[in-house]
Design an enzyme around this catalytic site. Structure first.
Site, PDB file in Angstrom:
ATOM      1  N   ASN A   1      52.296 -14.994  17.571  1.00 31.47           N
ATOM      2  CA  ASN A   1      51.638 -13.324  16.662  1.00 31.47           C
ATOM      3  C   ASN A   1      50.122 -14.699  15.523  1.00 31.47           C
ATOM      4  OD1 ASN A   1      51.160 -10.788  16.275  1.00 31.47           O
ATOM      5  ND2 ASN A   1      52.077 -11.269  13.768  1.00 31.47           N
ATOM      6  N   LYS A   2      49.260 -12.992  14.711  1.00 27.35           N
ATOM      7  CA  LYS A   2      48.286 -13.955  14.245  1.00 27.35           C
ATOM      8  C   LYS A   2      48.644 -15.048  13.829  1.00 27.35           C
ATOM      9  CE  LYS A   2      44.990 -12.637  14.582  1.00 27.35           C
ATOM     10  NZ  LYS A   2      44.541 -13.190  15.484  1.00 27.35           N
TER      11      LYS A   2
ATOM     12  N   ASP B   1      51.733 -11.335  20.250  1.00 30.36           N
ATOM     13  CA  ASP B   1      50.574 -11.066  20.888  1.00 30.36           C
ATOM     14  C   ASP B   1      51.313 -11.445  22.435  1.00 30.36           C
ATOM     15  OD1 ASP B   1      48.842 -11.158  18.511  1.00 30.36           O
ATOM     16  OD2 ASP B   1      47.596 -10.361  20.113  1.00 30.36           O
TER      17      ASP B   1
HETATM   18  O1  MRU Z   1      43.408 -10.396  16.795  1.00 36.21           O
HETATM   19  P1  MRU Z   1      43.790  -9.932  16.691  1.00 36.21           P
HETATM   20  O2  MRU Z   1      43.677  -8.597  15.546  1.00 36.21           O
HETATM   21  O3  MRU Z   1      43.884  -9.393  18.155  1.00 36.21           O
HETATM   22  O4  MRU Z   1      45.213  -9.597  16.168  1.00 36.21           O
HETATM   23  C1  MRU Z   1      46.191  -8.977  16.541  1.00 36.21           C
HETATM   24  C2  MRU Z   1      47.995  -9.532  16.439  1.00 36.21           C
HETATM   25  O5  MRU Z   1      47.742 -10.228  16.137  1.00 36.21           O
HETATM   26  C3  MRU Z   1      48.651  -7.393  15.447  1.00 36.21           C
HETATM   27  O6  MRU Z   1      50.033  -8.015  15.463  1.00 36.21           O
HETATM   28  C4  MRU Z   1      49.195  -7.596  17.523  1.00 36.21           C
HETATM   29  O7  MRU Z   1      48.000  -7.808  18.522  1.00 36.21           O
HETATM   30  C5  MRU Z   1      50.286  -7.414  17.742  1.00 36.21           C
HETATM   31  S1  MRU Z   1      49.535  -5.226  17.878  1.00 36.21           S
HETATM   32  C6  MRU Z   1      50.742  -4.053  17.942  1.00 36.21           C
END
Ligand code: MRU
Length: 374
Positions: free
Chosen positions: A253-254, A243
Site C-alpha cells: 500500500n501507499k 494496491d
Molecule cells: O498512488 P495512489 O494514490 O493510487 O495510491 C492509493 C493507495 O495506496 C490506496 O490505499 C490503495 O490503492 C487502495 S484504494 C481503495
C-alpha cells in the site's frame, strides 16, 4: 457518495456525449473538476498523472480505456496494443492488470464486429461490481467497529486511523478502508478518524475531504503522529487499503503503511486491511521480494501543492534548489503484522489458508496456472 448533496461515482459514462467522465483528482480537495477522457492517450495520462488513482479506480478506468480502443479498432492487434499501453501506466496496483486481462479474455473469443459493444458493457459491469464489492466490505468492517463500540462507554467514539486515500474516489464508490467508516457513521455508531496526511502527495487531504463531506469527525495528522497516538491509547483500530495483496496476505500500500503496521503491533492496536478480491495477486507470494514498487518523480517530494491565500491552487518548492529527492510510492507490510483482511466475502486471517478459505476457486485456478495440481 455525495458531493454538495449530489451523488457521484468517481467515474461515469456520459451517454449523451458518449464519453467517459472522471473527477480530476489532481485538483481535490480544493476544486471539483470533471473531465472527459476521449483518447487512449488521455486514458494513459489520466492514470499516470493520477487524475484517477487508487487501485480499484485504476482498474475500472483501464476497462473503459479498452472499450475505447475497441471502438477505434476491434482487431486482435489493437487489443494487445491497448493492453500493453495501459498496463504500462502504473506498475504496483494489480487491479490494472486484472481488469485488462479480464477484458481481453472476454473479448478475444468474440468476432471483431461485436467487440466494441461488449467491451463497453464489460467496463460498466466492472464498475458496478466494484461498487457492490465495496459496499459488502463495509458491511463486514462495520461489524469490527460495532464490536469495539460495544466495549466503550455509551457515546464514546471508536477511534480509527487510516493512511492515504482508500476512499470512494479511489474506487468507483464507497471506498475500501472508508466503507466501514461510512456504514458505521450511517448506523449511528460514533467514530473519529485520524487521517494521515500521506506525504508526498497528501492523499490524506482527499480522505479528509470525503469524511468531511459525509459529516464524519476526523483530524488530519502528520504521517509521524500515528505511533504517538497509539502509545497514548488514542487509536482503537487501523484500517488501510492495499494496491496488491499476495496469496499469503502480504499487503502493498501507499508508502508509510508499513510503519503504521509496526507501530500498531508494538501497541497492540488491531491493524486491518480492506480489499476487494481483484486486488489479490495470486501469482505472487512474498510481497517484499516480488511486488514492483513504483518510483515516482522527485518533484512530488521537493514540491507541494496547496491553496494560496487568494484561493488559487499552486505549487511551491520546499527543498533547497537542486536537492535530489527519492520517491518510492508504496511499501509492503508482511502478513505477520496484519491482524486481518476485510474482503467482500468476509474477514480472514492474512495468510494463504485465510485467503484460500474465502476464495477457494481463485486460489485453485492460480495454483493450476502456476503448474500445481488441483
Ligand atoms: O498512488 P495512489 O494514490 O493510487 O495510491 C492509493 C493507495 O495506496 C490506496 O490505499 C490503495 O490503492 C487502495 S484504494 C481503495
Amino acid at each position: 457518495m455525495k458531493v454538495n448533496g449530489t451523488h457521484y461515482r468517481s467515474l461515469w459514462w456520459n451517454a449523451q456525449r458518449d464519453v467517459l467522465e472522471i473527477i480530476d483528482q489532481r485538483w481535490l480537495p480544493h476544486e471539483f473538476r470533471i473531465q472527459p477522457v476521449e483518447t487512449l492517450q488521455d486514458f494513459a495520462d489520466a492514470i499516470v498523472e493520477m487524475r484517477v488513482r487508487g487501485a480499484p479506480l485504476i482498474g475500472a478506468t483501464a476497462a473503459y480505456g479498452m472499450a475505447l480502443a475497441m471502438r477505434q479498432d476491434p482487431s486482435d492487434a489493437a487489443m494487445d496494443k491497448a493492453w500493453t499501453f495501459l498496463n504500462e501506466t502504473r506498475p504496483t496496483a494489480i487491479n490494472l492488470r486484472w481488469a485488462l486481462d479480464r477484458c481481453r479474455s472476454h473479448l478475444r473469443p468474440l468476432s471483431p464486429g461485436l467487440r466494441a459493444d461488449a467491451a463497453l458493457a464489460l467496463a460498466h459491469a466492472i464498475a458496478d461490481e466494484d461498487v457492490e464489492i465495496n459496499r459488502r466490505i463495509g458491511e463486514h468492517g462495520l461489524e469490527l467497529i460495532r464490536e469495539i463500540a460495544a466495549e466503550k462507554p455509551e457515546g464514546e467514539p471508536v477511534r480509527l486511523l487510516t493512511h492515504c486515500n482508500a476512499g470512494w474516489i479511489a474506487t468507483v464508490d464507497w471506498g475500501t478502508a472508508t466503507s466501514p467508516m461510512y456504514q458505521a457513521h450511517d448506523a449511528g455508531i460514533p467514530i473519529h478518524v485520524w487521517v494521515d496526511e500521506t506525504r508526498p502527495r497528501n492523499q490524506g487531504a482527499l480522505t479528509a475531504w470525503e469524511l468531511g463531506s459525509h459529516g464524519i469527525s476526523h483530524n488530519y495528522i502528520t504521517d509521524n503522529a500515528g505511533g504517538h497516538l497509539m502509545q497514548h491509547g488514542l487509536v482503537d483500530l487501523v484500517i488501510t487499503g492495499t494496491d496488491r495483496t499476495t496469496r499469503q496476505g502480504d499487503v502493498c500500500n501507499k508508502i508509510g503503511t508499513y510503519l503504521k503496521a509496526l507501530a500498531a503491533r508494538d501497541n497492540d492496536v488491531p491493524f486491518y486491511v480492506a480489499l476487494p478480491s481483484p486486488t489479490i495477486d495470486w501469482t505472487v507470494r512474498d510481497g517484499v521480494a516480488e511486488i514492483p514498487i513504483e518510483e515516482r518523480s522527485e518533484k512530488e517530494i521537493t514540491h507541494v501543492q496547496g491553496k494560496t491565500a487568494s484561493g488559487d491552487v499552486d505549487t511551491v518548492q520546499v527543498t533547497p534548489d537542486g536537492t535530489p529527492g527519492g520517491n518510492p510510492a508504496f511499501d509492503v507490510t508482511p502478513n505477520r503484522l496484519v491482524t486481518g483482511l476485510i474482503t467482500e466475502r468476509g474477514i480472514c486471517e492474512a495468510s494463504e489458508a485465510g485467503l484460500a478459505r474465502l476464495f477457494p476457486e481463485l486460489a485453485q485456478t492460480a495454483q493450476v496456472s502456476q503448474g500445481g495440481t488441483l
